[in-house]
Scaffold this motif. Sequence first.
Motif, mmCIF file in Angstrom:
data_model
loop_
_atom_site.group_PDB
_atom_site.id
_atom_site.type_symbol
_atom_site.label_atom_id
_atom_site.label_comp_id
_atom_site.label_asym_id
_atom_site.label_seq_id
_atom_site.Cartn_x
_atom_site.Cartn_y
_atom_site.Cartn_z
ATOM 1 N N ALA A 49 47.270 7.505 -15.618
ATOM 2 C CA ALA A 49 46.118 7.263 -16.487
ATOM 3 C C ALA A 49 45.429 8.598 -16.743
ATOM 4 N N VAL A 50 45.181 8.901 -18.015
ATOM 5 C CA VAL A 50 44.580 10.181 -18.355
ATOM 6 C C VAL A 50 43.361 9.976 -19.253
ATOM 7 N N LEU A 51 42.414 10.884 -19.097
ATOM 8 C CA LEU A 51 41.248 10.939 -19.974
ATOM 9 C C LEU A 51 41.373 12.156 -20.879
ATOM 10 N N GLU A 52 41.014 12.009 -22.139
ATOM 11 C CA GLU A 52 40.887 13.158 -23.025
ATOM 12 C C GLU A 52 39.552 13.837 -22.735
ATOM 13 N N THR A 53 39.566 15.155 -22.569
ATOM 14 C CA THR A 53 38.354 15.852 -22.126
ATOM 15 C C THR A 53 37.705 16.704 -23.207
ATOM 16 N N LEU B 267 43.067 14.836 -18.459
ATOM 17 C CA LEU B 267 42.737 14.810 -17.035
ATOM 18 C C LEU B 267 43.335 13.562 -16.400
ATOM 19 N N PRO B 268 44.390 13.714 -15.573
ATOM 20 C CA PRO B 268 44.954 12.556 -14.872
ATOM 21 C C PRO B 268 43.977 12.068 -13.803
ATOM 22 N N LEU B 269 43.712 10.791 -13.797
ATOM 23 C CA LEU B 269 42.747 10.230 -12.853
ATOM 24 C C LEU B 269 43.455 9.815 -11.567
ATOM 25 N N SER B 270 42.886 10.257 -10.444
ATOM 26 C CA SER B 270 43.464 9.935 -9.141
ATOM 27 C C SER B 270 42.417 10.212 -8.075
ATOM 28 N N GLY B 271 42.805 10.005 -6.842
ATOM 29 C CA GLY B 271 41.919 10.320 -5.729
ATOM 30 C C GLY B 271 41.996 11.766 -5.307
ATOM 31 N N GLN B 272 42.795 12.577 -5.995
ATOM 32 C CA GLN B 272 42.990 13.973 -5.628
ATOM 33 C C GLN B 272 42.102 14.925 -6.430
ATOM 34 N N LEU B 273 41.227 14.396 -7.263
ATOM 35 C CA LEU B 273 40.391 15.251 -8.099
ATOM 36 C C LEU B 273 39.335 15.966 -7.267
ATOM 37 N N VAL C 275 49.845 3.262 -11.352
ATOM 38 C CA VAL C 275 48.649 3.603 -12.126
ATOM 39 C C VAL C 275 47.426 2.959 -11.499
ATOM 40 N N GLN C 276 47.538 1.689 -11.146
ATOM 41 C CA GLN C 276 46.410 0.993 -10.545
ATOM 42 C C GLN C 276 45.990 1.646 -9.225
ATOM 43 N N GLU C 277 46.950 2.012 -8.406
ATOM 44 C CA GLU C 277 46.630 2.658 -7.129
ATOM 45 C C GLU C 277 45.850 3.950 -7.347
ATOM 46 N N GLU C 278 46.270 4.745 -8.331
ATOM 47 C CA GLU C 278 45.560 5.996 -8.604
ATOM 48 C C GLU C 278 44.169 5.736 -9.158
ATOM 49 N N LEU C 279 44.014 4.698 -9.981
ATOM 50 C CA LEU C 279 42.688 4.376 -10.514
ATOM 51 C C LEU C 279 41.755 3.865 -9.415
ATOM 52 N N VAL C 280 42.280 3.084 -8.493
ATOM 53 C CA VAL C 280 41.462 2.627 -7.360
ATOM 54 C C VAL C 280 41.005 3.828 -6.528
ATOM 55 N N ALA C 281 41.910 4.781 -6.307
ATOM 56 C CA ALA C 281 41.545 5.989 -5.565
ATOM 57 C C ALA C 281 40.520 6.814 -6.348
ATOM 58 N N PHE C 282 40.657 6.838 -7.662
ATOM 59 C CA PHE C 282 39.673 7.528 -8.500
ATOM 60 C C PHE C 282 38.297 6.882 -8.338
ATOM 61 N N SER D 120 36.636 8.185 -5.360
ATOM 62 C CA SER D 120 36.130 9.542 -5.592
ATOM 63 C C SER D 120 34.835 9.509 -6.394
ATOM 64 N N VAL D 121 34.763 8.620 -7.377
ATOM 65 C CA VAL D 121 33.537 8.478 -8.163
ATOM 66 C C VAL D 121 32.389 8.038 -7.266
ATOM 67 N N GLY D 122 32.669 7.121 -6.341
ATOM 68 C CA GLY D 122 31.626 6.673 -5.427
ATOM 69 C C GLY D 122 31.074 7.809 -4.592
ATOM 70 N N ARG D 123 31.943 8.663 -4.067
ATOM 71 C CA ARG D 123 31.480 9.798 -3.267
ATOM 72 C C ARG D 123 30.691 10.789 -4.126
ATOM 73 N N TRP D 124 31.185 11.013 -5.338
ATOM 74 C CA TRP D 124 30.490 11.929 -6.258
ATOM 75 C C TRP D 124 29.110 11.390 -6.615
ATOM 76 N N ALA D 125 29.020 10.098 -6.909
ATOM 77 C CA ALA D 125 27.754 9.504 -7.319
ATOM 78 C C ALA D 125 26.741 9.469 -6.180
ATOM 79 N N GLU D 126 27.217 9.388 -4.940
ATOM 80 C CA GLU D 126 26.290 9.423 -3.800
ATOM 81 C C GLU D 126 25.547 10.749 -3.756
#
Length: 209
Positions: free
Chosen positions: A6-10, A30-36, A164-171, A174-180
């Motif tokens: 899954a990718v986002l256009e930036t 930008l490929p979405l994953s938990g590695q960002l 794809v779903q696994e990487e989006l769940v991991a993303f 990551s969003v949760g940690r960033w938003a905290e």
Amino acid sequence: MLIMDAVLETYGATGFTLWPIAEPSVDRLLPLSGQLSPRQVGTAMAILTDYDKEDGEGGVPAPENGAEQIRALVTAECVAAPGGLRIRDTATGVTALPGCCFGLENWRDWLVLADGERPWLGHDPTPRVEHVGETIRLWPDADRTEGLPIDIPRARLPDLLGSVQEELVAFLASVGRWAEQCAPPVAAALVGKLDEGLVISAPLPDSRG
């Protein structure tokens, strides 16, 4: 080897200043994953929040800071995301990019390929699908006659979409940690909004019987 992500256009992150973001890649995908990295997550959130927010017209003021921008996404009617699914065949070097106007929020539309259907996958490029026996033949751009297709064994599709779903769940994690760090009061609500709007964690149908 087939790789689907899954990718986002930036492109829309250019000039964004409400929080730190990463330098864009050459292809602006930008490929979405938990590695960002945190800055890459910031880039993703710059795209997601700016793409879906009100633009200040019609008497609606534009967000003045990062927290307001994030809250605007949390309270938005829906979530739309420029990008989609990218699939690469490492054996042939062929890549099929997401078409314009398809949107990452529609990524589950690929599921109907397993049933022999031909979903609309966007334009410029305009991916085209053929069903050849137990093979899903994907032409990266129907408007260009040169080049090779990507052949996807029908039996592989559930696993590809599952990855794809696994990487989006991991993303999402990551969003949760960033938003905290950026907006703690709405961190959980933001994750929930993205999960619902991009239809991430709901179970995928098991078409493998």
